[in-house]
Design a protein around this motif. Sequence first.
Motif, PDB file in Angstrom:
ATOM      1  N   ASN A  28       0.065  -1.296  -0.211  1.00 20.57           N
ATOM      2  CA  ASN A  28      -0.105  -0.129  -0.185  1.00 20.57           C
ATOM      3  C   ASN A  28       0.815   1.256   0.294  1.00 20.57           C
ATOM      4  O   ASN A  28       0.510   1.886  -0.588  1.00 20.57           O
ATOM      5  N   THR A  57       2.625   2.178  -2.844  1.00 20.10           N
ATOM      6  CA  THR A  57       1.537   1.844  -4.717  1.00 20.10           C
ATOM      7  C   THR A  57       1.237   3.594  -4.374  1.00 20.10           C
ATOM      8  O   THR A  57       1.135   4.247  -5.028  1.00 20.10           O
ATOM      9  N   VAL A  58       0.897   4.397  -3.353  1.00 12.26           N
ATOM     10  CA  VAL A  58       0.726   5.515  -3.124  1.00 12.26           C
ATOM     11  C   VAL A  58       2.167   6.171  -2.839  1.00 12.26           C
ATOM     12  O   VAL A  58       1.100   7.653  -2.996  1.00 12.26           O
ATOM     13  N   PHE A  77      -6.213   0.021   1.442  1.00 11.17           N
ATOM     14  CA  PHE A  77      -6.051  -1.065  -0.529  1.00 11.17           C
ATOM     15  C   PHE A  77      -7.344  -0.298  -1.027  1.00 11.17           C
ATOM     16  O   PHE A  77      -7.106   0.192  -2.284  1.00 11.17           O
ATOM     17  N   CYS A 113      -5.758   3.904  -0.906  1.00 10.63           N
ATOM     18  CA  CYS A 113      -4.499   3.814  -1.533  1.00 10.63           C
ATOM     19  C   CYS A 113      -4.419   3.205  -3.095  1.00 10.63           C
ATOM     20  O   CYS A 113      -3.587   4.331  -4.095  1.00 10.63           O
ATOM     21  N   ILE A 114      -5.320   2.233  -3.779  1.00 10.60           N
ATOM     22  CA  ILE A 114      -5.336   2.079  -5.469  1.00 10.60           C
ATOM     23  C   ILE A 114      -6.039   3.202  -5.906  1.00 10.60           C
ATOM     24  O   ILE A 114      -5.420   3.330  -6.523  1.00 10.60           O
ATOM     25  N   CYS A 128      -4.842   5.433  -9.012  1.00 10.42           N
ATOM     26  CA  CYS A 128      -5.232   5.720 -10.274  1.00 10.42           C
ATOM     27  C   CYS A 128      -5.654   6.787 -10.545  1.00 10.42           C
ATOM     28  O   CYS A 128      -6.021   7.197 -11.874  1.00 10.42           O
ATOM     29  N   PHE A 139      -0.544  -2.723 -11.891  1.00 11.95           N
ATOM     30  CA  PHE A 139      -1.377  -3.822 -11.472  1.00 11.95           C
ATOM     31  C   PHE A 139      -0.843  -4.691 -11.055  1.00 11.95           C
ATOM     32  O   PHE A 139      -1.386  -5.559 -10.264  1.00 11.95           O
ATOM     33  N   VAL A 185       1.600  -5.327  -7.790  1.00  9.30           N
ATOM     34  CA  VAL A 185       0.321  -4.844  -7.010  1.00  9.30           C
ATOM     35  C   VAL A 185       0.055  -6.773  -6.749  1.00  9.30           C
ATOM     36  O   VAL A 185      -0.209  -7.335  -5.670  1.00  9.30           O
ATOM     37  N   ASN A 186      -1.232  -6.612  -7.597  1.00 11.39           N
ATOM     38  CA  ASN A 186      -1.805  -7.837  -7.398  1.00 11.39           C
ATOM     39  C   ASN A 186      -0.980  -9.464  -7.656  1.00 11.39           C
ATOM     40  O   ASN A 186      -1.510 -10.270  -7.548  1.00 11.39           O
ATOM     41  N   GLY A 214     -11.251  -4.860 -11.109  1.00 10.73           N
ATOM     42  CA  GLY A 214     -10.863  -3.608 -10.775  1.00 10.73           C
ATOM     43  C   GLY A 214     -10.880  -2.093 -12.235  1.00 10.73           C
ATOM     44  O   GLY A 214     -10.700  -1.048 -11.560  1.00 10.73           O
TER      45      GLY A 214
END
Length: 228
Positions: free
Chosen positions: A9, A12-13, A80, A83-84, A88, A169, A172-173, A209
Amino acid sequence: MPYTYILINFFTVIICFLASFDKRIQFNKLFGKFLLSSTIVAIPFIIWDVWFTSKGVWWFDLNYTLGFTIAGLPIEEWLFFYCIPFACVFTYYCLEKFFSLRGIDGLNNLIVFTAVIILSVAGLLYHERIYTLLTVVVTIFTLCYLHFIVKKDWIARASFVYLVLMPGFFAVNGILTGSLIPSPVVNYNPDDFLGIRMGTIPVEDAVYGYSQFLLNIYFFKKITKNEK
């Protein structure tokens, strides 16, 4: 490692967060509106998450988390959903701000009709698999609502940005589903999804997503009055 999910997280951010304060972008002035729009989207998706976790459709390996759970979800899973979307929406905001993406607006019909047909076929063929079915239904509803009811002209733009976000993507995933670590953070019941994976990632995750991304863009635009 108990810090795995929280670090996912964070990384990601963090770059998007710091870039938000750039004078050319000033996304920091929209933090409050982003939190409101992302919360609107997060509520139904969290309910979905809690339900699926309780039914064993998927579950979390708490060895990769800090150990704190709310309604059966690790605290990292709650984060999540902020953050995601932050990464985006920030990416979409910047690409639309600095580049002209309107030239692909003419692809809206093609994207919507193609996606709806493919998803409908998948839903009909695999209706007994709950993750597949619910993902299909939510995504079809999202596309039809945006295209036919509220008539937004940015679906192609958003779809393009979603493709741009694909490396993130997969990173992370991929980690969450077992890439580069001994076992997955998120585990899936094989009876509840197609079993088609992109590396370690169930294909449903990409569709899930996509619908979440579109809804975050929609509510962010609506709340910031940026309807186009």
